[in-house]
Motif scaffolding. Sequence first.
Motif, PDB file in Angstrom:
ATOM      1  N   ARG A 131       0.768  -1.095  -0.092  1.00  0.00           N
ATOM      2  CA  ARG A 131      -0.004   0.069  -0.007  1.00  0.00           C
ATOM      3  C   ARG A 131       0.999   1.396  -0.035  1.00  0.00           C
ATOM      4  NH1 ARG A 131      -3.420  -2.776   3.827  1.00  0.00           N
ATOM      5  NH2 ARG A 131      -2.187  -1.737   5.435  1.00  0.00           N
ATOM      6  N   ILE A 132       1.965   1.296   0.773  1.00  0.00           N
ATOM      7  CA  ILE A 132       2.602   2.370   1.004  1.00  0.00           C
ATOM      8  C   ILE A 132       3.760   2.776  -0.265  1.00  0.00           C
ATOM      9  CG2 ILE A 132       4.626   3.406   2.149  1.00  0.00           C
ATOM     10  CD1 ILE A 132       3.168   2.275   5.012  1.00  0.00           C
ATOM     11  N   ALA A 133       4.059   1.607  -0.903  1.00  0.00           N
ATOM     12  CA  ALA A 133       4.618   1.662  -2.105  1.00  0.00           C
ATOM     13  C   ALA A 133       3.852   2.279  -3.307  1.00  0.00           C
ATOM     14  CB  ALA A 133       5.146   0.455  -2.642  1.00  0.00           C
ATOM     15  N   LEU A 134       2.672   1.633  -3.477  1.00  0.00           N
ATOM     16  CA  LEU A 134       1.831   2.246  -4.305  1.00  0.00           C
ATOM     17  C   LEU A 134       1.398   3.708  -4.122  1.00  0.00           C
ATOM     18  CD1 LEU A 134      -0.266  -0.947  -5.201  1.00  0.00           C
ATOM     19  CD2 LEU A 134       1.735  -0.260  -6.356  1.00  0.00           C
ATOM     20  N   GLY A 135       1.198   4.098  -2.679  1.00  0.00           N
ATOM     21  CA  GLY A 135       0.658   5.355  -2.431  1.00  0.00           C
ATOM     22  C   GLY A 135       1.900   6.543  -2.500  1.00  0.00           C
ATOM     23  N   PHE A 194       6.894  -3.122  -5.403  1.00  0.00           N
ATOM     24  CA  PHE A 194       7.765  -3.273  -4.165  1.00  0.00           C
ATOM     25  C   PHE A 194       8.739  -4.441  -4.229  1.00  0.00           C
ATOM     26  CE2 PHE A 194       4.357  -6.248  -2.891  1.00  0.00           C
ATOM     27  CZ  PHE A 194       5.091  -6.975  -2.038  1.00  0.00           C
ATOM     28  N   ILE A 195       9.799  -4.282  -3.446  1.00  0.00           N
ATOM     29  CA  ILE A 195      10.555  -5.628  -3.196  1.00  0.00           C
ATOM     30  C   ILE A 195      10.868  -5.909  -1.730  1.00  0.00           C
ATOM     31  CG2 ILE A 195      12.825  -6.620  -3.582  1.00  0.00           C
ATOM     32  CD1 ILE A 195      12.819  -5.456  -6.443  1.00  0.00           C
ATOM     33  N   MET A 196      10.545  -6.726  -1.093  1.00  0.00           N
ATOM     34  CA  MET A 196      10.716  -6.864   0.204  1.00  0.00           C
ATOM     35  C   MET A 196      11.899  -7.611   0.462  1.00  0.00           C
ATOM     36  SD  MET A 196       9.268  -6.259   3.271  1.00  0.00           S
ATOM     37  CE  MET A 196      10.460  -6.334   4.512  1.00  0.00           C
ATOM     38  N   SER A 233      12.826   6.618   5.420  1.00  0.00           N
ATOM     39  CA  SER A 233      11.930   5.927   6.822  1.00  0.00           C
ATOM     40  C   SER A 233      10.810   6.368   6.347  1.00  0.00           C
ATOM     41  CB  SER A 233      12.544   6.147   7.916  1.00  0.00           C
ATOM     42  OG  SER A 233      12.472   7.466   8.367  1.00  0.00           O
ATOM     43  N   ALA A 234       9.710   5.716   7.099  1.00  0.00           N
ATOM     44  CA  ALA A 234       8.334   6.243   7.049  1.00  0.00           C
ATOM     45  C   ALA A 234       7.832   6.189   8.479  1.00  0.00           C
ATOM     46  CB  ALA A 234       7.434   5.282   6.174  1.00  0.00           C
ATOM     47  N   GLY A 235       7.225   7.157   8.944  1.00  0.00           N
ATOM     48  CA  GLY A 235       6.706   7.327  10.214  1.00  0.00           C
ATOM     49  C   GLY A 235       7.776   7.892  11.175  1.00  0.00           C
ATOM     50  N   ALA A 236       7.267   7.775  12.563  1.00  0.00           N
ATOM     51  CA  ALA A 236       8.092   8.074  13.635  1.00  0.00           C
ATOM     52  C   ALA A 236       9.332   7.240  14.150  1.00  0.00           C
ATOM     53  CB  ALA A 236       7.467   8.496  14.946  1.00  0.00           C
ATOM     54  N   ARG A 237      10.451   7.657  14.206  1.00  0.00           N
ATOM     55  CA  ARG A 237      11.344   6.666  14.639  1.00  0.00           C
ATOM     56  C   ARG A 237      11.727   6.650  16.068  1.00  0.00           C
ATOM     57  NH1 ARG A 237      15.460  10.398  10.707  1.00  0.00           N
ATOM     58  NH2 ARG A 237      14.224   9.838   8.853  1.00  0.00           N
ATOM     59  N   SER A 238      12.239   5.798  16.679  1.00  0.00           N
ATOM     60  CA  SER A 238      12.086   5.375  18.036  1.00  0.00           C
ATOM     61  C   SER A 238      13.289   6.354  18.625  1.00  0.00           C
ATOM     62  CB  SER A 238      12.472   3.997  18.340  1.00  0.00           C
ATOM     63  OG  SER A 238      13.933   3.743  18.071  1.00  0.00           O
ATOM     64  N   ARG A 293       0.141   4.498   8.842  1.00  0.00           N
ATOM     65  CA  ARG A 293      -1.049   4.901   8.157  1.00  0.00           C
ATOM     66  C   ARG A 293      -0.772   4.514   6.755  1.00  0.00           C
ATOM     67  NH1 ARG A 293      -3.982   9.310  10.011  1.00  0.00           N
ATOM     68  NH2 ARG A 293      -4.109  10.016   7.738  1.00  0.00           N
ATOM     69  N   LYS A 294      -1.757   4.265   6.069  1.00  0.00           N
ATOM     70  CA  LYS A 294      -1.842   3.845   4.599  1.00  0.00           C
ATOM     71  C   LYS A 294      -1.437   4.964   3.538  1.00  0.00           C
ATOM     72  CE  LYS A 294      -6.701   4.495   3.705  1.00  0.00           C
ATOM     73  NZ  LYS A 294      -7.895   3.812   3.176  1.00  0.00           N
ATOM     74  N   ASP A 295      -1.381   6.236   4.228  1.00  0.00           N
ATOM     75  CA  ASP A 295      -0.952   7.519   3.390  1.00  0.00           C
ATOM     76  C   ASP A 295       0.484   8.036   3.915  1.00  0.00           C
ATOM     77  OD1 ASP A 295      -1.852   8.277   6.110  1.00  0.00           O
ATOM     78  OD2 ASP A 295      -3.150   9.939   4.868  1.00  0.00           O
TER      79      ASP A 295
END
Length: 213
Positions: A81-85, A91-93, A171-176, A188-190
């Motif tokens: 989802r995040i790749a396409l968004g 995507f490659i995992m 990266s995506a989202g908050a880091r620790s 989040r998907k967005d």
Amino acid sequence: MHIPTCGTDQQPITPFSQALDEALLPQADYDVSRWLYVPNRYCDYRYILGTRGSRPLICVGINPSTAAPNALDNTLKSVERIALGNGYDSFIMFNVYAQRATRPDDMEQTCNPYLHQENMAAFRWALEQTSSGAPTVWAAWGAIIEKRPYLVRCLSDMLQIGRELGACWYSAGARSKKGHPHHPLYLRKDSTLDPFDVSLYVEQSLSAISLLP
């Protein structure tokens, strides 16, 4: 749930190049024109799982679990989802270490150098799949990287390969608080991608390892 039955040094490991050749052949249970799955069978390790395209988002976790083509787990569904968004066509995992284990605590205590070598060959290949522009690497391993000291050393080798091929890290989202990049599962998907200074991260992580008793 996947629990390793033995160490990877006690079982045959197919070299990445051979496993890739086998994965590109027609498969009975999934469409190879859509899916990348290396090796193309379920076993105690996995190099790559993803979809085909010319502009992949290369997501990096710690180690593979049970996902397979047409049977993505919730983490991989979030990755797609995040790749396409974010405008990528695929995507490659990829994972810092290729041993399959649902619980990171079940990962082997020491790094298998041969498995690591072949996993690095897989990472190089993944970076080379971007047809134009710099390969995009999404750091997404969370605090799980603390489970084994060898994981940061594996990541350091990935950093060098990325430098050779001009990879850009995000990266995506908050880091620790320790600077670990967010795991994909609860994003989040967005969610958007933010630049990630992986060189500084690896330097600090290696320093932390050197201070361990």
